[in-house]
Write a protein that holds these residues in place. Sequence first.
Motif, mmCIF file in Angstrom:
data_model
loop_
_atom_site.group_PDB
_atom_site.id
_atom_site.type_symbol
_atom_site.label_atom_id
_atom_site.label_comp_id
_atom_site.label_asym_id
_atom_site.label_seq_id
_atom_site.Cartn_x
_atom_site.Cartn_y
_atom_site.Cartn_z
ATOM 1 N N GLY B 84 -68.755 -17.170 -39.826
ATOM 2 C CA GLY B 84 -67.371 -17.475 -40.202
ATOM 3 C C GLY B 84 -66.668 -18.250 -39.098
ATOM 4 N N GLY B 85 -66.837 -17.794 -37.851
ATOM 5 C CA GLY B 85 -66.207 -18.457 -36.713
ATOM 6 C C GLY B 85 -66.743 -19.868 -36.531
ATOM 7 N N PHE B 87 -68.019 -21.696 -38.833
ATOM 8 C CA PHE B 87 -67.484 -22.452 -39.963
ATOM 9 C C PHE B 87 -66.077 -22.971 -39.642
ATOM 10 C CE2 PHE B 87 -64.715 -21.935 -43.732
ATOM 11 C CZ PHE B 87 -65.235 -22.918 -44.552
ATOM 12 N N ALA B 88 -65.205 -22.079 -39.162
ATOM 13 C CA ALA B 88 -63.818 -22.476 -38.873
ATOM 14 C C ALA B 88 -63.787 -23.514 -37.748
ATOM 15 C CB ALA B 88 -62.980 -21.257 -38.508
ATOM 16 N N LEU B 91 -65.097 -26.914 -39.009
ATOM 17 C CA LEU B 91 -64.103 -27.622 -39.822
ATOM 18 C C LEU B 91 -63.036 -28.254 -38.940
ATOM 19 C CD1 LEU B 91 -63.300 -25.460 -42.954
ATOM 20 C CD2 LEU B 91 -64.352 -27.698 -42.854
ATOM 21 N N THR B 92 -62.596 -27.496 -37.940
ATOM 22 C CA THR B 92 -61.563 -28.002 -37.041
ATOM 23 C C THR B 92 -62.033 -29.265 -36.336
ATOM 24 O OG1 THR B 92 -60.913 -25.722 -36.680
ATOM 25 C CG2 THR B 92 -60.059 -27.345 -35.147
ATOM 26 N N GLY B 95 -62.510 -32.107 -38.809
ATOM 27 C CA GLY B 95 -61.218 -32.632 -39.239
ATOM 28 C C GLY B 95 -60.595 -33.508 -38.168
ATOM 29 N N LEU B 96 -60.571 -32.992 -36.938
ATOM 30 C CA LEU B 96 -59.939 -33.752 -35.863
ATOM 31 C C LEU B 96 -60.705 -35.038 -35.577
ATOM 32 C CD1 LEU B 96 -58.801 -30.949 -33.418
ATOM 33 C CD2 LEU B 96 -57.402 -32.370 -34.876
ATOM 34 N N LEU B 99 -60.226 -37.390 -38.829
ATOM 35 C CA LEU B 99 -58.867 -37.799 -39.182
ATOM 36 C C LEU B 99 -58.093 -38.385 -38.010
ATOM 37 C CD1 LEU B 99 -57.930 -34.761 -41.416
ATOM 38 C CD2 LEU B 99 -58.528 -37.053 -42.149
#
Lengths: 618, 102
Positions: B84-85, B87-88, B91-92, B95-96, B99
């Motif tokens: 889970g960690g 995964f988060a 994604l961060t 994303g950074l 984007l």
Amino acid sequence: MSSTTMTQKQGFAATLWDYLTTVDHKKIAVLYLIGGGFFFILGGLEALAIRIQLIQPNNDFVSNGFYNEIMTMHGTTMIFLAAMPLIFALMNAVVPLQIGARDVAFPFLNSLGFWLFAFGGILLNCSWFLGGAPDAGWTAYAPLSVVSPGHGVDFYVLGLQISGAGTLIAGINFLVTIINMRAPGMTYMRMPLFTWTTFVVSALILFAFPALTIGLFLLMFDRLFGSGFFDASLGGNSIIWEHLFWIFGHPEVYILILPAFGVFSEVIPTFSKKRLFGYTAMVFATVLIGFLGFMVWAHHMFTVGMGPAANSIFAVATMAIAVPTGIKIFNWLFTLWGGNIKINSAMLWSLGFIPSFTIGGMTGVMVATAPADYQYHDSYFVVAHFHYVIVGGVVFAIFAGLHYWWPKMFGKILNETLGKITFWTFFFGFHLTFMIQHFLGLMGMPRRYAVYLPNQELELGNVISTIGAFLMAFGAIVFVINIIVTTTKGEQVSGDPWNGRTLEWAIPNPVPHYNFKQLPLVRGLDALWIEKTEGRKELAPAEPLDDIHMPNPSILPFVMSLGLFIAGFGFIYQVDHPSWLIVLFIGMGITLGTMFIRSIKDDHGHHIHKEDLDEEAR
Amino acid sequence: MAENTNLDYQKKKNKEEMKQQVITFALMIVFTIIAFAMVLSDLDKLFVVPILFLLAVVQVIFQLYYFMHMSHKGHEMPAFMMYGGIFAAFLTLLGLTVLVWW
């Protein structure tokens, strides 16, 4: 001798000392309730000031600068200092009882988490008296937050950093508690839904809050130590703040709403006399919402210019969340269906929640539609949307939860008449305030502006909205009166006044400070109800009567947090004069010193002996 | 008798595990040598860096599963939380990167 009667016999100073040093999860819940309640009233007063300012066009009730401050502080206070601690109050009061534990896994850290929150909140609000509160919005977008003059935003950064550390600690504590301290027989799929949501929320806190910590550190270095993370002229990028803030901020709204879902999933089955419909689906939906919560942050930033591809991905991911949420709504409705429904205050808040929150969810899908969001963005439509989900979801849940668990926390049932007056005035006030704001937003009224012009057909809507706000305030005041009346005149009830289903209702009133004399044996979901259907009044013990090991109280968490509070002032004011570094060093010295004491001083807690427990039973 | 069987089973299991650990340990050393050799050689950076990352990830997995016993029973929750960690965090970063910097 129970903890309650002991408190009554103590003087004021002794009681105060008791609460300053307590590591008992039930007393920490009361502290969270008092702290969160205080900040809720403060945030409410700020909301009233906002509504008074907007009651007529070009009003001058407050100055533009001061409006920015109250608008910022209303949002920051309500999210970080009111909603979060009130949720933590319920979690602390209920979760250890629901899983059949004698306390949380780390009682010392539990106390530390509370005091960090309290001192962070106080530090933030000290800004009112020290040259002005933060005024860059609760989201503190760079570059405005970097260049905002005065020390307002510095207080925002340091205050949230300290209270955020407390939240992180509390989240880790609940994770470990729920994984390791469930009673024998309580498998994951036998945990009550409120415990499940607390579990998922704690994981969200663990993964989401570091993003806020990093963002705040970057902002702190930009403002106080001359770095340029968000300063484009130094090669920085102010959009990074927005991303970091929302990578935290979106999970944060689920951190608030999931425990609310948990509360309703306890209240509705109890007062429908039915098992929760679709328990497995509810658990699955909760976990799914937790995961999806990390994949949608950029829907707060559709108009930033990320491009159509990124906007589409985040729009679709956001709409996907409507599915598990819809599953939950239908499960509550099916739980009600055919149930033996008893309507009291807790149930009223739950029934009021379903349509209110559904409206908020519907407007949520609307603002998630990226092209349409260009129209809604930064208008009162968005303000209406998030108040529908946060007030209609979280605040309703807090009221429902307080009514439901008040007899467990304080041994008395809150007055029903006053409770119903609170519900109806608050409910109508809430819809009056925020329903019209959808239309104000569609008519072009931008959010966060201190004034609007006359003759733009915005007058009537704003008057209605302000009237609604006062109705909500009236409801909240009645609730405070209710608490006073119940505390002074209410009668002690049994440990199970609602004919409850879950473990916490198996404990006598008042709750002994060790919770369970013998840990109970759980034989299924709704553990107490199973025993009741088989004609027993309580759960079978899972262990013989033995000495109970309990933690010792400690003042160290208070002192540790006080040190950080003092150091916060040092950090903020050292830009004005280097001599403030002394304050910084004193504060950090106090914190590190208490950490050192905690590390070298062995504290093995104490035992309540078997003979004393026998004595008590007689 | 029953106890004896249990002991035999345990012994066999321990032996098995020891074997796996030795193999893993040897593999990890080999991986490290490969990594160093690749950096020393004149290979293209664009080729070396991804392979280094891949080797690092494999080593972390070895470490977790063979030396920190995550393959054993009762480690489902830590595994779930770790993934889970990851995964988060993934994604961060994704994303950074996509984007903000691209």
